[in-house]
Each structure stands twice: as C-alpha cells, then as structure tokens.
Design a protein around this motif. Structure first.
Motif, PDB file in Angstrom:
ATOM      1  N   THR A  43      34.410  43.920  29.994  1.00 51.31           N
ATOM      2  CA  THR A  43      34.228  42.628  30.640  1.00 51.31           C
ATOM      3  C   THR A  43      33.501  42.853  31.959  1.00 51.31           C
ATOM      4  O   THR A  43      33.826  43.772  32.694  1.00 51.31           O
ATOM      5  CB  THR A  43      35.580  41.954  30.937  1.00 51.31           C
ATOM      6  OG1 THR A  43      36.270  41.776  29.715  1.00 51.31           O
ATOM      7  CG2 THR A  43      35.396  40.614  31.607  1.00 51.31           C
ATOM      8  N   MET A  44      32.517  42.025  32.220  1.00 49.60           N
ATOM      9  CA  MET A  44      31.824  42.095  33.502  1.00 49.60           C
ATOM     10  C   MET A  44      32.215  40.868  34.318  1.00 49.60           C
ATOM     11  O   MET A  44      32.107  39.747  33.848  1.00 49.60           O
ATOM     12  CB  MET A  44      30.320  42.130  33.303  1.00 49.60           C
ATOM     13  CG  MET A  44      29.559  42.313  34.575  1.00 49.60           C
ATOM     14  SD  MET A  44      27.864  42.727  34.193  1.00 49.60           S
ATOM     15  CE  MET A  44      27.175  42.757  35.813  1.00 49.60           C
ATOM     16  N   LEU A  45      32.686  41.112  35.520  1.00 52.41           N
ATOM     17  CA  LEU A  45      33.132  40.034  36.385  1.00 52.41           C
ATOM     18  C   LEU A  45      32.235  39.938  37.607  1.00 52.41           C
ATOM     19  O   LEU A  45      31.793  40.941  38.140  1.00 52.41           O
ATOM     20  CB  LEU A  45      34.558  40.285  36.875  1.00 52.41           C
ATOM     21  CG  LEU A  45      35.640  40.402  35.825  1.00 52.41           C
ATOM     22  CD1 LEU A  45      36.949  40.803  36.479  1.00 52.41           C
ATOM     23  CD2 LEU A  45      35.813  39.086  35.103  1.00 52.41           C
ATOM     24  N   THR A  46      31.992  38.726  38.038  1.00 53.90           N
ATOM     25  CA  THR A  46      31.340  38.489  39.321  1.00 53.90           C
ATOM     26  C   THR A  46      32.421  37.985  40.256  1.00 53.90           C
ATOM     27  O   THR A  46      33.054  36.966  39.994  1.00 53.90           O
ATOM     28  CB  THR A  46      30.219  37.443  39.188  1.00 53.90           C
ATOM     29  OG1 THR A  46      29.276  37.913  38.220  1.00 53.90           O
ATOM     30  CG2 THR A  46      29.526  37.221  40.520  1.00 53.90           C
ATOM     31  N   LEU A  51      37.743  34.504  45.673  1.00 51.53           N
ATOM     32  CA  LEU A  51      38.640  35.154  44.723  1.00 51.53           C
ATOM     33  C   LEU A  51      39.309  36.355  45.372  1.00 51.53           C
ATOM     34  O   LEU A  51      40.504  36.586  45.186  1.00 51.53           O
ATOM     35  CB  LEU A  51      37.878  35.587  43.468  1.00 51.53           C
ATOM     36  CG  LEU A  51      38.685  36.315  42.400  1.00 51.53           C
ATOM     37  CD1 LEU A  51      39.832  35.457  41.897  1.00 51.53           C
ATOM     38  CD2 LEU A  51      37.789  36.744  41.263  1.00 51.53           C
ATOM     39  N   ILE A  52      38.561  37.123  46.139  1.00 52.16           N
ATOM     40  CA  ILE A  52      39.136  38.265  46.846  1.00 52.16           C
ATOM     41  C   ILE A  52      40.211  37.784  47.809  1.00 52.16           C
ATOM     42  O   ILE A  52      41.286  38.382  47.911  1.00 52.16           O
ATOM     43  CB  ILE A  52      38.041  39.052  47.585  1.00 52.16           C
ATOM     44  CG1 ILE A  52      37.080  39.671  46.574  1.00 52.16           C
ATOM     45  CG2 ILE A  52      38.656  40.141  48.470  1.00 52.16           C
ATOM     46  CD1 ILE A  52      35.856  40.282  47.184  1.00 52.16           C
ATOM     47  N   ASP A  53      39.926  36.697  48.536  1.00 47.34           N
ATOM     48  CA  ASP A  53      40.919  36.134  49.451  1.00 47.34           C
ATOM     49  C   ASP A  53      42.204  35.772  48.717  1.00 47.34           C
ATOM     50  O   ASP A  53      43.299  36.041  49.200  1.00 47.34           O
ATOM     51  CB  ASP A  53      40.377  34.885  50.146  1.00 47.34           C
ATOM     52  CG  ASP A  53      39.299  35.198  51.161  1.00 47.34           C
ATOM     53  OD1 ASP A  53      39.162  36.381  51.547  1.00 47.34           O
ATOM     54  OD2 ASP A  53      38.591  34.264  51.568  1.00 47.34           O
ATOM     55  N   GLU A  54      42.065  35.172  47.562  1.00 48.57           N
ATOM     56  CA  GLU A  54      43.233  34.745  46.791  1.00 48.57           C
ATOM     57  C   GLU A  54      44.025  35.946  46.275  1.00 48.57           C
ATOM     58  O   GLU A  54      45.252  35.981  46.357  1.00 48.57           O
ATOM     59  CB  GLU A  54      42.783  33.880  45.621  1.00 48.57           C
ATOM     60  CG  GLU A  54      43.905  33.327  44.787  1.00 48.57           C
ATOM     61  CD  GLU A  54      43.388  32.479  43.628  1.00 48.57           C
ATOM     62  OE1 GLU A  54      44.092  32.438  42.604  1.00 48.57           O
ATOM     63  OE2 GLU A  54      42.306  31.876  43.746  1.00 48.57           O
TER      64      GLU A  54
END
Length: 74
Positions: A43-46, A51-54
């Motif tokens: 799986t490739m995620l952006t 999202l990092i904060d969450e």
C-alpha cells in the motif's frame, strides 16, 4: 491462525519516501524475496501534516514542543 503464529511467519516492512524517491524499493523487495519473504500486500500512502498531527497528538502535546515538531515537519 493466532497472532503469534502470524508474526512467526510474516515480516512487516515499511519503506520511507526516500527509498521510493531513490528507486531502492525494487532492490529491497528483491532482497526480501531472495531471503524467502515473498510480498503478500503493498500500500502506498500519502501522509499530510493533519494526519501526522492526529496520529501523534499525544506525543506532540506531551513530549515534543510544538515549534520543534514543526521544524521536523518542514
């Protein structure tokens, strides 16, 4: 299959964006296959700063100071 059995027979590999950017992902997958670990999923995620904060909200609030975190993010 129990969780213990699963991790006795599987390996989790996370490739960072630099490995993809430098074109090393093919070499890494080939090395894993040569060692007997065929890939079963990818799986490739952006990832965005929100999202990092969450995901890391507790670390940012507790251990990191916000200005240091934003320097890493930049």
């Amino acid at each position: 299959m129990t969780t213990t059995d699963f991790w006795d027979r599987h390996v989790f590999v996370l490739l960072g964006s630099d490995a993809i950017h430098r074109g090393l992902h093919g070499v890494l997958v080939a090395r894993l296959r040569a060692e007997g670990f065929p890939p079963v999923a990818a799986t490739m995620l952006t990832v965005y700063p929100e999202l990092i904060d969450e995901l890391y909200a507790d670390l940012i609030a507790g251990q990191w100071q916000t200005w240091r975190y934003r320097l890493v993010d930049a």
